[in-house]
Design a protein around this motif. Structure first.
Motif, PDB file in Angstrom:
ATOM      1  N   LEU A  99      19.765 -31.462  -7.459  1.00 48.56           N
ATOM      2  CA  LEU A  99      20.824 -30.586  -7.504  1.00 48.56           C
ATOM      3  C   LEU A  99      21.760 -30.867  -8.696  1.00 48.56           C
ATOM      4  O   LEU A  99      22.017 -29.979  -9.467  1.00 48.56           O
ATOM      5  CB  LEU A  99      21.818 -30.595  -6.239  1.00 48.56           C
ATOM      6  CG  LEU A  99      21.103 -30.273  -5.078  1.00 48.56           C
ATOM      7  CD1 LEU A  99      21.871 -30.492  -3.857  1.00 48.56           C
ATOM      8  CD2 LEU A  99      20.634 -28.944  -5.071  1.00 48.56           C
ATOM      9  N   SER A 100      21.846 -32.228  -9.040  1.00 44.93           N
ATOM     10  CA  SER A 100      22.688 -32.522 -10.493  1.00 44.93           C
ATOM     11  C   SER A 100      22.118 -31.901 -11.444  1.00 44.93           C
ATOM     12  O   SER A 100      22.534 -31.508 -12.580  1.00 44.93           O
ATOM     13  CB  SER A 100      23.090 -33.913 -10.442  1.00 44.93           C
ATOM     14  OG  SER A 100      23.693 -34.426  -9.428  1.00 44.93           O
ATOM     15  N   LEU A 101      20.669 -32.191 -11.618  1.00 43.89           N
ATOM     16  CA  LEU A 101      19.971 -31.607 -12.945  1.00 43.89           C
ATOM     17  C   LEU A 101      19.868 -30.263 -12.755  1.00 43.89           C
ATOM     18  O   LEU A 101      19.888 -29.754 -14.076  1.00 43.89           O
ATOM     19  CB  LEU A 101      18.415 -32.119 -12.661  1.00 43.89           C
ATOM     20  CG  LEU A 101      18.115 -33.907 -12.727  1.00 43.89           C
ATOM     21  CD1 LEU A 101      16.888 -34.226 -12.480  1.00 43.89           C
ATOM     22  CD2 LEU A 101      18.522 -34.157 -14.222  1.00 43.89           C
ATOM     23  N   ILE A 102      19.656 -29.611 -11.927  1.00 42.91           N
ATOM     24  CA  ILE A 102      19.855 -27.947 -11.729  1.00 42.91           C
ATOM     25  C   ILE A 102      21.036 -27.677 -12.134  1.00 42.91           C
ATOM     26  O   ILE A 102      21.050 -26.977 -13.005  1.00 42.91           O
ATOM     27  CB  ILE A 102      19.555 -27.325 -10.358  1.00 42.91           C
ATOM     28  CG1 ILE A 102      17.860 -27.964 -10.178  1.00 42.91           C
ATOM     29  CG2 ILE A 102      19.688 -26.158 -10.413  1.00 42.91           C
ATOM     30  CD1 ILE A 102      17.770 -27.605  -8.456  1.00 42.91           C
ATOM     31  N   VAL A 103      22.085 -28.269 -11.901  1.00 40.77           N
ATOM     32  CA  VAL A 103      23.440 -27.978 -12.372  1.00 40.77           C
ATOM     33  C   VAL A 103      23.526 -28.138 -13.853  1.00 40.77           C
ATOM     34  O   VAL A 103      24.322 -27.167 -14.455  1.00 40.77           O
ATOM     35  CB  VAL A 103      24.631 -28.793 -11.635  1.00 40.77           C
ATOM     36  CG1 VAL A 103      26.098 -28.582 -12.162  1.00 40.77           C
ATOM     37  CG2 VAL A 103      24.461 -28.148  -9.959  1.00 40.77           C
ATOM     38  N   ILE A 104      23.144 -29.372 -14.403  1.00 37.24           N
ATOM     39  CA  ILE A 104      23.344 -29.739 -15.619  1.00 37.24           C
ATOM     40  C   ILE A 104      22.415 -28.693 -16.644  1.00 37.24           C
ATOM     41  O   ILE A 104      22.941 -28.143 -17.709  1.00 37.24           O
ATOM     42  CB  ILE A 104      22.782 -31.115 -16.078  1.00 37.24           C
ATOM     43  CG1 ILE A 104      23.806 -31.999 -15.370  1.00 37.24           C
ATOM     44  CG2 ILE A 104      22.586 -31.346 -17.523  1.00 37.24           C
ATOM     45  CD1 ILE A 104      23.296 -33.578 -15.563  1.00 37.24           C
ATOM     46  N   ALA A 105      21.193 -28.378 -15.856  1.00 41.84           N
ATOM     47  CA  ALA A 105      20.341 -27.263 -16.444  1.00 41.84           C
ATOM     48  C   ALA A 105      21.037 -26.047 -16.728  1.00 41.84           C
ATOM     49  O   ALA A 105      20.945 -25.256 -17.680  1.00 41.84           O
ATOM     50  CB  ALA A 105      19.019 -27.073 -16.020  1.00 41.84           C
ATOM     51  N   GLN A 106      21.592 -25.653 -15.525  1.00 41.05           N
ATOM     52  CA  GLN A 106      22.271 -24.281 -15.648  1.00 41.05           C
ATOM     53  C   GLN A 106      23.469 -24.292 -16.531  1.00 41.05           C
ATOM     54  O   GLN A 106      23.841 -23.226 -17.178  1.00 41.05           O
ATOM     55  CB  GLN A 106      22.817 -23.919 -14.251  1.00 41.05           C
ATOM     56  CG  GLN A 106      21.613 -23.469 -13.414  1.00 41.05           C
ATOM     57  CD  GLN A 106      21.004 -22.207 -13.506  1.00 41.05           C
ATOM     58  OE1 GLN A 106      21.583 -21.234 -13.994  1.00 41.05           O
ATOM     59  NE2 GLN A 106      19.863 -22.183 -13.497  1.00 41.05           N
ATOM     60  N   ALA A 107      24.291 -25.226 -16.615  1.00 46.87           N
ATOM     61  CA  ALA A 107      25.417 -25.436 -17.556  1.00 46.87           C
ATOM     62  C   ALA A 107      25.021 -25.244 -18.729  1.00 46.87           C
ATOM     63  O   ALA A 107      25.493 -24.732 -19.756  1.00 46.87           O
ATOM     64  CB  ALA A 107      26.177 -26.610 -17.143  1.00 46.87           C
ATOM     65  N   ILE A 108      23.830 -26.109 -19.321  1.00 44.41           N
ATOM     66  CA  ILE A 108      23.433 -25.889 -20.694  1.00 44.41           C
ATOM     67  C   ILE A 108      22.883 -24.605 -21.090  1.00 44.41           C
ATOM     68  O   ILE A 108      23.311 -24.039 -22.117  1.00 44.41           O
ATOM     69  CB  ILE A 108      22.130 -27.068 -20.813  1.00 44.41           C
ATOM     70  CG1 ILE A 108      22.749 -28.553 -20.711  1.00 44.41           C
ATOM     71  CG2 ILE A 108      21.494 -26.613 -22.063  1.00 44.41           C
ATOM     72  CD1 ILE A 108      21.444 -29.418 -20.722  1.00 44.41           C
ATOM     73  N   LYS A 109      22.350 -23.982 -20.180  1.00 40.22           N
ATOM     74  CA  LYS A 109      21.799 -22.410 -20.403  1.00 40.22           C
ATOM     75  C   LYS A 109      22.905 -21.706 -20.449  1.00 40.22           C
ATOM     76  O   LYS A 109      23.024 -20.750 -21.509  1.00 40.22           O
ATOM     77  CB  LYS A 109      21.048 -22.050 -19.126  1.00 40.22           C
ATOM     78  CG  LYS A 109      20.370 -20.601 -19.465  1.00 40.22           C
ATOM     79  CD  LYS A 109      19.448 -20.322 -18.162  1.00 40.22           C
ATOM     80  CE  LYS A 109      18.780 -18.919 -18.631  1.00 40.22           C
ATOM     81  NZ  LYS A 109      19.867 -17.805 -18.890  1.00 40.22           N
ATOM     82  N   ILE A 110      24.097 -21.593 -19.607  1.00 43.46           N
ATOM     83  CA  ILE A 110      25.220 -20.970 -19.826  1.00 43.46           C
ATOM     84  C   ILE A 110      25.849 -21.203 -21.175  1.00 43.46           C
ATOM     85  O   ILE A 110      26.287 -20.234 -21.747  1.00 43.46           O
ATOM     86  CB  ILE A 110      26.224 -21.318 -18.766  1.00 43.46           C
ATOM     87  CG1 ILE A 110      25.753 -20.719 -17.226  1.00 43.46           C
ATOM     88  CG2 ILE A 110      27.349 -20.770 -18.987  1.00 43.46           C
ATOM     89  CD1 ILE A 110      26.234 -21.004 -16.246  1.00 43.46           C
ATOM     90  N   TYR A 111      25.982 -22.414 -21.632  1.00 49.46           N
ATOM     91  CA  TYR A 111      26.551 -22.846 -22.877  1.00 49.46           C
ATOM     92  C   TYR A 111      25.869 -22.098 -24.007  1.00 49.46           C
ATOM     93  O   TYR A 111      26.473 -21.499 -24.715  1.00 49.46           O
ATOM     94  CB  TYR A 111      26.591 -24.547 -22.947  1.00 49.46           C
ATOM     95  CG  TYR A 111      27.005 -24.760 -24.390  1.00 49.46           C
ATOM     96  CD1 TYR A 111      28.586 -24.646 -24.698  1.00 49.46           C
ATOM     97  CD2 TYR A 111      26.313 -25.261 -25.153  1.00 49.46           C
ATOM     98  CE1 TYR A 111      29.050 -24.941 -25.887  1.00 49.46           C
ATOM     99  CE2 TYR A 111      26.547 -25.536 -26.651  1.00 49.46           C
ATOM    100  CZ  TYR A 111      28.024 -25.643 -26.787  1.00 49.46           C
ATOM    101  OH  TYR A 111      28.581 -25.841 -28.042  1.00 49.46           O
ATOM    102  N   LEU A 112      24.604 -22.394 -24.117  1.00 52.00           N
ATOM    103  CA  LEU A 112      23.586 -21.815 -24.956  1.00 52.00           C
ATOM    104  C   LEU A 112      24.050 -20.213 -25.000  1.00 52.00           C
ATOM    105  O   LEU A 112      23.776 -19.763 -26.327  1.00 52.00           O
ATOM    106  CB  LEU A 112      22.128 -22.140 -24.710  1.00 52.00           C
ATOM    107  CG  LEU A 112      21.882 -23.717 -25.008  1.00 52.00           C
ATOM    108  CD1 LEU A 112      20.413 -24.139 -25.030  1.00 52.00           C
ATOM    109  CD2 LEU A 112      22.174 -24.192 -26.473  1.00 52.00           C
ATOM    110  N   ASP A 113      23.774 -19.604 -23.705  1.00 51.13           N
ATOM    111  CA  ASP A 113      23.940 -18.120 -23.797  1.00 51.13           C
ATOM    112  C   ASP A 113      25.017 -17.767 -24.290  1.00 51.13           C
ATOM    113  O   ASP A 113      25.429 -16.502 -25.084  1.00 51.13           O
ATOM    114  CB  ASP A 113      23.754 -17.788 -22.479  1.00 51.13           C
ATOM    115  CG  ASP A 113      22.239 -17.778 -21.998  1.00 51.13           C
ATOM    116  OD1 ASP A 113      21.281 -18.033 -22.930  1.00 51.13           O
ATOM    117  OD2 ASP A 113      22.098 -17.903 -20.746  1.00 51.13           O
TER     118      ASP A 113
END
Length: 312
Positions: free
Chosen positions: A30-44
């Motif tokens: 779940l932490s990895l998913i949250v981190i990946a989502q956060a990175i995607k949101i940041y890049l977007d």
């Protein structure tokens, strides 16, 4: 008995431990998913910010350019009124005014290239206004002289006529220069001999090796010439000065220097200022005589260029 009880209690200890490991894995995933989502949101967010900044810059450039056009429109009105009052010619200013109004009435959505082109037009209008300022000064001086020196009215009238004539001559000279500058040029000629089997060879070539002549060249870049349709003509002239032509194969006549001339072949194109390359093929139907031939290229009653080739 004690030993048996000890063995029986061991499974109950392992069960919570397995459950705890499973929970850790779930938490990590779940932490990895949250981190990946956060990175995607940041890049977007970064990409959206970049696009918004580009759009904002484009809109600001367009707004600035359109404001300049609005200012130029008002200044043109002033110049037209002032020059009309001074008795000058306002035809050029009225034409510029119509172009400015057309640009102002166009859609406000334009890409960066369109904005750059619009800025070039703005610079041209600004240069025209500067020239008209000089003309106004001249007209004012002439009018002042006409009003204050009645005794030399005839002389000053001649000066005015002379000045107007010079202005018209300068305008005609400028139009002539623009017309010459907009003429197209042919470059990078290549003339090949093609035999009956379709094999191509560079000139010079022997007469028996020439079933048809293949000509290609580029139209040189010309930023002054308008994008428009052109009829490109070629003439193959032999060593006796005779044009090789055959009406049944597409040859014809055109006017050059107020004289009707024959052409060998023609091709209608859209000139798009892309250094486009044209190719002509002409089959004479009989053997070429030995000698030095001239290839000439024409359009709009002027010569674009020429080249020579030899048949042995």
């Amino acid at each position: 008995m004690e030993e048996q009880n000890t063995n029986q209690s061991q499974p109950s200890n392992k069960l919570p431990e397995r459950k705890s490991n499973k929970n850790r894995i779930i938490v990590i995933i779940l932490s990895l998913i949250v981190i990946a989502q956060a990175i995607k949101i940041y890049l977007d967010h970064q990409e959206n910010t970049k696009q918004e900044n580009q759009l904002l810059n484009t809109e600001e450039e367009l707004a600035t350019t359109m404001q300049k056009l609005t200012d130029i429109s008002a200044e043109l009105d002033e110049k037209i009124a002032e020059i009309e009052a001074l008795g000058g010619n306002v035809e050029e200013l009225q034409k510029a005014k119509a172009e400015v109004e057309a640009e102002l009435n166009r859609t406000r959505k334009r890409d960066r290239q369109a904005i750059a082109d619009l800025r070039d037009k703005v610079e041209g209008f600004q240069e025209l206004l500067k020239l008209k300022d000089e003309e106004i000064v001249k007209l004012k001086d002439l009018n002042k002289e006409l009003l204050t020196e009645n005794t030399s009215l005839k002389t000053e009238k001649n000066v005015l006529s002379s000045t107007i004539k010079e202005i018209n001559e300068s305008k005609e000279e400028l139009e002539s220069k623009v017309a010459i500058a907009s003429q197209l040029k042919a470059e990078n000629f290549q003339i090949l001999a093609v035999n009956q089997r379709g094999k191509e060879r560079e000139m010079p070539a022997k007469s028996r090796q020439v079933d048809k002549i293949k000509v290609s060249f580029n139209i040189a870049e010309n930023n002054v010439a308008p994008i428009e349709g052109k009829d490109i003509l070629i003439r193959i002239v032999d060593q006796k000065g005779q044009v090789i032509f055959d009406v049944s194969k597409g040859s014809g006549t055109f006017m050059y220097n107020n004289k009707e001339e024959f052409y060998t072949a023609n091709q209608e194109i859209l000139f798009d200022n892309s250094k486009q390359r044209l190719t002509f093929e002409y089959t004479k139907g009989s053997e070429y005589e030995e000698g030095l031939y001239t290839l000439e290229v024409y359009t709009d009653d002027y010569k674009m260029g020429s080249s020579k080739f030899e048949i042995k």
